[in-house]
Design an enzyme around this catalytic site. Sequence first.
Site, PDB file in Angstrom:
ATOM      1  N   SER A   7      83.484  59.575 113.239  1.00 24.20           N
ATOM      2  CA  SER A   7      84.299  58.351 113.238  1.00 24.20           C
ATOM      3  C   SER A   7      83.417  57.098 113.197  1.00 24.20           C
ATOM      4  O   SER A   7      82.417  57.001 113.910  1.00 24.20           O
ATOM      5  CB  SER A   7      85.173  58.298 114.496  1.00 24.20           C
ATOM      6  OG  SER A   7      85.769  57.010 114.605  1.00 24.20           O
ATOM      7  N   LYS A  39      98.279  61.758 118.657  1.00 21.58           N
ATOM      8  CA  LYS A  39      99.042  60.514 118.473  1.00 21.58           C
ATOM      9  C   LYS A  39     100.492  60.627 118.947  1.00 21.58           C
ATOM     10  O   LYS A  39     101.096  59.630 119.316  1.00 21.58           O
ATOM     11  CB  LYS A  39      99.023  60.079 117.001  1.00 21.58           C
ATOM     12  CG  LYS A  39      97.674  59.530 116.564  1.00 21.58           C
ATOM     13  CD  LYS A  39      97.707  59.031 115.125  1.00 21.58           C
ATOM     14  CE  LYS A  39      96.317  58.582 114.707  1.00 21.58           C
ATOM     15  NZ  LYS A  39      96.285  58.086 113.331  1.00 21.58           N
ATOM     16  N   ASP A  72      97.823  51.606 112.940  1.00 19.46           N
ATOM     17  CA  ASP A  72      97.641  52.234 111.618  1.00 19.46           C
ATOM     18  C   ASP A  72      98.531  51.540 110.593  1.00 19.46           C
ATOM     19  O   ASP A  72      98.095  51.211 109.495  1.00 19.46           O
ATOM     20  CB  ASP A  72      98.004  53.723 111.674  1.00 19.46           C
ATOM     21  CG  ASP A  72      96.943  54.555 112.376  1.00 19.46           C
ATOM     22  OD1 ASP A  72      95.755  54.184 112.314  1.00 19.46           O
ATOM     23  OD2 ASP A  72      97.312  55.580 112.987  1.00 19.46           O
ATOM     24  N   GLY A  75     102.857  62.999 106.059  1.00 19.62           N
ATOM     25  CA  GLY A  75     102.279  63.402 107.343  1.00 19.62           C
ATOM     26  C   GLY A  75     102.076  62.189 108.236  1.00 19.62           C
ATOM     27  O   GLY A  75     102.797  61.188 108.140  1.00 19.62           O
ATOM     28  N   GLY A  76     101.069  62.277 109.126  1.00 15.09           N
ATOM     29  CA  GLY A  76     100.826  61.207 110.087  1.00 15.09           C
ATOM     30  C   GLY A  76     100.498  59.879 109.420  1.00 15.09           C
ATOM     31  O   GLY A  76     101.132  58.851 109.701  1.00 15.09           O
ATOM     32  N   ALA A  77      99.517  59.882 108.517  1.00 12.73           N
ATOM     33  CA  ALA A  77      99.167  58.643 107.822  1.00 12.73           C
ATOM     34  C   ALA A  77     100.326  58.194 106.944  1.00 12.73           C
ATOM     35  O   ALA A  77     100.626  56.994 106.848  1.00 12.73           O
ATOM     36  CB  ALA A  77      97.907  58.847 106.990  1.00 12.73           C
ATOM     37  N   VAL A 127      94.889  56.139 100.882  1.00 14.18           N
ATOM     38  CA  VAL A 127      94.500  56.076 102.301  1.00 14.18           C
ATOM     39  C   VAL A 127      93.180  56.805 102.541  1.00 14.18           C
ATOM     40  O   VAL A 127      92.511  56.561 103.528  1.00 14.18           O
ATOM     41  CB  VAL A 127      95.572  56.640 103.272  1.00 14.18           C
ATOM     42  CG1 VAL A 127      96.887  55.915 103.145  1.00 14.18           C
ATOM     43  CG2 VAL A 127      95.744  58.121 103.128  1.00 14.18           C
ATOM     44  N   GLY A 163      91.169  53.185 100.687  1.00  9.62           N
ATOM     45  CA  GLY A 163      91.617  53.439 102.062  1.00  9.62           C
ATOM     46  C   GLY A 163      90.757  52.738 103.101  1.00  9.62           C
ATOM     47  O   GLY A 163      91.080  52.767 104.293  1.00  9.62           O
TER      48      GLY A 163
HETATM   49  P1  NAD Z   1      98.633  65.243 107.555  1.00 13.06           P
HETATM   50  O1  NAD Z   1      98.108  66.617 107.474  1.00 13.06           O
HETATM   51  O2  NAD Z   1      99.386  64.787 108.774  1.00 13.06           O
HETATM   52  O3  NAD Z   1      99.584  64.954 106.294  1.00 13.06           O
HETATM   53  C1  NAD Z   1      99.237  65.229 104.959  1.00 13.06           C
HETATM   54  C2  NAD Z   1     100.511  65.559 104.191  1.00 13.06           C
HETATM   55  O4  NAD Z   1     100.185  65.651 102.797  1.00 13.06           O
HETATM   56  C3  NAD Z   1     101.133  66.905 104.594  1.00 13.06           C
HETATM   57  O5  NAD Z   1     102.500  66.686 104.902  1.00 13.06           O
HETATM   58  C4  NAD Z   1     100.940  67.780 103.349  1.00 13.06           C
HETATM   59  O6  NAD Z   1     102.004  68.704 103.185  1.00 13.06           O
HETATM   60  C5  NAD Z   1     100.915  66.748 102.250  1.00 13.06           C
HETATM   61  N1  NAD Z   1     100.249  67.137 100.993  1.00 13.06           N
HETATM   62  C6  NAD Z   1      99.048  67.736 100.845  1.00 13.06           C
HETATM   63  N2  NAD Z   1      98.735  67.813  99.526  1.00 13.06           N
HETATM   64  C7  NAD Z   1      99.759  67.246  98.839  1.00 13.06           C
HETATM   65  C8  NAD Z   1     100.015  66.996  97.445  1.00 13.06           C
HETATM   66  N3  NAD Z   1      99.147  67.342  96.491  1.00 13.06           N
HETATM   67  N4  NAD Z   1     101.175  66.381  97.105  1.00 13.06           N
HETATM   68  C9  NAD Z   1     102.077  66.017  98.066  1.00 13.06           C
HETATM   69  N5  NAD Z   1     101.878  66.211  99.381  1.00 13.06           N
HETATM   70  C10 NAD Z   1     100.729  66.816  99.766  1.00 13.06           C
HETATM   71  O7  NAD Z   1      97.352  64.306 107.307  1.00 13.06           O
HETATM   72  P2  NAD Z   1      97.245  62.757 107.649  1.00 13.06           P
HETATM   73  O8  NAD Z   1      96.789  62.589 109.059  1.00 13.06           O
HETATM   74  O9  NAD Z   1      98.489  62.088 107.203  1.00 13.06           O
HETATM   75  O10 NAD Z   1      96.002  62.328 106.748  1.00 13.06           O
HETATM   76  C11 NAD Z   1      96.105  62.254 105.330  1.00 13.06           C
HETATM   77  C12 NAD Z   1      94.870  61.553 104.789  1.00 13.06           C
HETATM   78  O11 NAD Z   1      94.864  60.206 105.256  1.00 13.06           O
HETATM   79  C13 NAD Z   1      93.538  62.147 105.255  1.00 13.06           C
HETATM   80  O12 NAD Z   1      92.667  62.185 104.152  1.00 13.06           O
HETATM   81  C14 NAD Z   1      93.025  61.160 106.269  1.00 13.06           C
HETATM   82  O13 NAD Z   1      91.621  61.114 106.305  1.00 13.06           O
HETATM   83  C15 NAD Z   1      93.571  59.864 105.708  1.00 13.06           C
HETATM   84  N6  NAD Z   1      93.713  58.807 106.726  1.00 13.06           N
HETATM   85  C16 NAD Z   1      93.165  57.597 106.446  1.00 13.06           C
HETATM   86  C17 NAD Z   1      93.295  56.569 107.355  1.00 13.06           C
HETATM   87  C18 NAD Z   1      92.689  55.227 107.069  1.00 13.06           C
HETATM   88  O14 NAD Z   1      92.494  54.449 108.001  1.00 13.06           O
HETATM   89  N7  NAD Z   1      92.396  54.910 105.818  1.00 13.06           N
HETATM   90  C19 NAD Z   1      94.008  56.755 108.560  1.00 13.06           C
HETATM   91  C20 NAD Z   1      94.583  58.016 108.801  1.00 13.06           C
HETATM   92  C21 NAD Z   1      94.421  59.038 107.871  1.00 13.06           C
END
Ligand code: NAD
Length: 285
Positions: A19, A75, A111, A137-139, A227, A250
């Site tokens: 991080s 989270k 976020d 997902g979360g992001a 992102v 991102g």
């Molecule tokens: P997560 O696992 O909670 O969610 C990802 C989602 O994407 C899942 O629901 C999955 O089913 C879906 N998915 C995967 N491949 C797919 C595709 N080809 N088409 C459609 N849906 C698809 O992960 P998250 O925590 O949401 O993180 C996602 C990305 O965001 C990661 O790469 C993380 O590093 C990045 N992120 C960036 C920041 C930032 O500050 N820029 C903050 C948080 C997360």
Amino acid sequence: MSASSSYLVGLIGSGIGGSLSPAMHEEEARRLGLSYVYRRIDLEGLKLDTSALPDLLLAAERMGFNGLNITYPCKQSVIPLLHELSDDARALGAVNTVLLKDGRRIGHNTDWSGFARAFRRGLPDVSLEHVVQLGAGGAGAAVAHAAMTMGAREFTLFDVDAARASALADELQKRFPASTVKAGGSLPDAMAAATGLIHATPTGMAKLPGLPLPAQLLHKDLWVADVVYFPIRTALLQAAEAVGCRTLTGGGMAVYQAVDAFRLFTGLEPDAERMFMHFQSLLSR
Ligand code: NAD
């Protein structure tokens, strides 16, 4: 200046060795002349899981932490342990920043506000008429909330987990009744009508290279916001730039969530542009 003469903050999550938050916070504090220590509390390294959260929060309070950032996988699970939530954190059901003050624990979500600020900085004048988002997902939940708050009129969500996309779309539609939120359908049709694309899946990360959708669905009238920030210029952004799209990395979200958390922890305004430059220098190392 704030009343506090020194600050102790931390990050609770799993696998957070890489991080950049500690470096971002500590360098900005140094530039502001503050005494500020940012500690990683890595569940993976400690061989703990989310069941340790109550103990860790209590320990942080007892040791005088001013606040904590919270990341994967904590989270949601941190929420029942808090006394108060900001309206946004409550709406999102996710907390990434906890203030520890006068025996109280107050949850926030920077976020979504970080993405919104980065978006306004990088793509200030683009159309939010029809936004397509990949990833629920979360992001995805945070950036979708940001897009709706900024005024997306038609918002279409896709996820390989269709139920996840539908559930998030339903929540967003309830919170933003003036807009139209849909889940799934024909991706080519949605992309043809789209003015912008938000990418919130892990595809394109260094450990998961590739494109999250066929490159031929990108067109020059589209803006594309990613992102993913490691690498900073993902395959998606490169493909989008090749057809003439305006793009947003991102990195902005990563920096501005830290900017907003720093302000909450200290009550002081950090220099966001300086933090952005520092973040870029950290990435290029
Ligand atoms: P997560 O696992 O909670 O969610 C990802 C989602 O994407 C899942 O629901 C999955 O089913 C879906 N998915 C995967 N491949 C797919 C595709 N080809 N088409 C459609 N849906 C698809 O992960 P998250 O925590 O949401 O993180 C996602 C990305 O965001 C990661 O790469 C993380 O590093 C990045 N992120 C960036 C920041 C930032 O500050 N820029 C903050 C948080 C997360």
